[in-house]
Design an enzyme around this catalytic site. Structure first.
Site, PDB file in Angstrom:
ATOM      1  CG  ASP A   1      97.467  36.635   1.469  1.00  0.00           C
ATOM      2  OD1 ASP A   1      96.949  35.518   1.264  1.00  0.00           O
ATOM      3  OD2 ASP A   1      96.956  37.709   1.088  1.00  0.00           O
TER       4      ASP A   1
ATOM      5  CG  HIS B   1      92.115  36.378   3.218  1.00  0.00           C
ATOM      6  ND1 HIS B   1      93.322  36.816   3.708  1.00  0.00           N
ATOM      7  CD2 HIS B   1      92.378  35.900   1.971  1.00  0.00           C
ATOM      8  CE1 HIS B   1      94.268  36.630   2.806  1.00  0.00           C
ATOM      9  NE2 HIS B   1      93.721  36.056   1.740  1.00  0.00           N
TER      10      HIS B   1
ATOM     11  NE  ARG C   1      97.550  39.354  -2.673  1.00  0.00           N
ATOM     12  CZ  ARG C   1      97.833  38.088  -2.410  1.00  0.00           C
ATOM     13  NH1 ARG C   1      96.847  37.205  -2.290  1.00  0.00           N
ATOM     14  NH2 ARG C   1      99.085  37.683  -2.300  1.00  0.00           N
TER      15      ARG C   1
ATOM     16  CG  HIS D   1      95.033  31.864   3.256  1.00  0.00           C
ATOM     17  ND1 HIS D   1      93.797  31.652   2.679  1.00  0.00           N
ATOM     18  CD2 HIS D   1      95.653  32.787   2.485  1.00  0.00           C
ATOM     19  CE1 HIS D   1      93.672  32.411   1.600  1.00  0.00           C
ATOM     20  NE2 HIS D   1      94.791  33.115   1.469  1.00  0.00           N
TER      21      HIS D   1
END
Length: 295
Positions: A123, A271, A286, A121
């Site tokens: 993000d 990723h 993150r 995907h």
């Protein structure tokens, strides 16, 4: 910038004294020669951005940063945003606390569910302006497993047949937050998410705002359908495009080490975090840098 030329260390630009070492001929480089616990100069920030644009994902090793350091580093590259579903670190709304797929804490009964939900995907493409990038820090690393893979969506686009490129140039696709997160929340939360994030339409091929490169911009997690085509044709085409991301020749695989940090360009990559470490634990944190509307 020609992102399609083979990457080599020999023709790399000057990076303000940093060492930028490519890890593959497609994408990815390790950056060394700096301490992310310290404030960075404008020159160093510009060098990191240049390396990111060239390599699409950059890796830093042995960076035992604090939460404050993490936020400061992300803000060098833009404003930060939170997430409507994934939890954050207490006291730091800019830092997501991520365990397993979609931020869910693993339990034996849900492992089969989250493994199936784990997909390649880009993000937050359910947003009108998906994020520019993500800075991911390893917080609690399993002794085995948990690698993260990245795919170069410019390289994927480059190899498409010209007739297909021409066809995709004017097509758009629908992106839906519910497709990814709906299964893990109750109906009231689904209704709340739908109200806050209506179905979003983005170009199938986006232009990178800094490099001008063309990138495939559909992904398995959020893209529900391609618009403007008969339903059967649109379904077959989307499946074909999503399948191309799985080709190893477009990928780099990052093996984490303690206190490693990954910074990826969300406009240029997809990723996949491998969920192969159960019953061990993997916790990452993150910060997410705001982006702009794809075109």
């Amino acid at each position: 910038m020609n992102a399609h030329a083979p990457i080599s260390a020999a023709d790399a630009p000057d990076y303000a004294g940093l060492t930028v070492t490519p890890v593959s001929t497609v994408l990815g480089a390790e950056i060394s020669g700096l301490d992310l616990r310290q404030p960075l100069t404008n020159e160093v920030v510009a060098a990191i951005r240049a390396a990111l644009l060239r390599h699409k994902v950059v890796f830093f090793r042995d960076q035992d940063i604090s939460h404050e350091d993490h936020v400061r580093f992300g803000k060098y590259f833009g404003d930060l945003e939170g997430h409507p579903v994934t939890s954050h670190v207490p006291g730091f709304p800019e830092i997501l606390h991520i365990e397993a797929a979609d931020g869910m804490k693993l339990r034996e009964e849900i492992v089969p569910l989250v493994r199936v939900a784990n997909k390649w995907h880009t993000d937050v493409t359910f947003r009108a302006a998906p994020s520019m990038g993500g800075v991911l820090r390893m917080r609690d690393m399993p002794p085995l497993g948990g690698d993260t893979l990245f795919a170069d969506t410019a390289a994927i686009y480059r190899d498409l047949p010209q007739a297909l490129k021409d066809k995709l140039a004017s097509l758009t696709a629908e992106h839906d937050i519910i497709q990814s997160y709906g299964y893990r929340v109750d109906q009231a939360k689904r209704d709340e998410l739908r109200a806050a994030y209506p179905l979003m339409v983005h170009p199938v091929i986006r232009t990178h705002p800094e490099t001008g490169d063309k990138h495939l911009f559909v992904n398995k997690v959020f893209t529900t359908r391609i618009l403007g085509l008969p339903e059967d044709e649109a379904k077959t085409l989307l499946a074909d495009l999503l399948d191309r991301v799985k080709t190893p020749e477009y990928q780099v695989r990052f093996r984490w080490t303690p206190n490693a940090i990954v910074f990826w360009d969300n406009r240029a990559t997809q990723h996949y975090a491998t969920l192969d470490y159960w019953p061990l634990e993997r916790i990452v944190e993150r910060v997410t840098i705001m982006g702009d509307a794809p075109y």
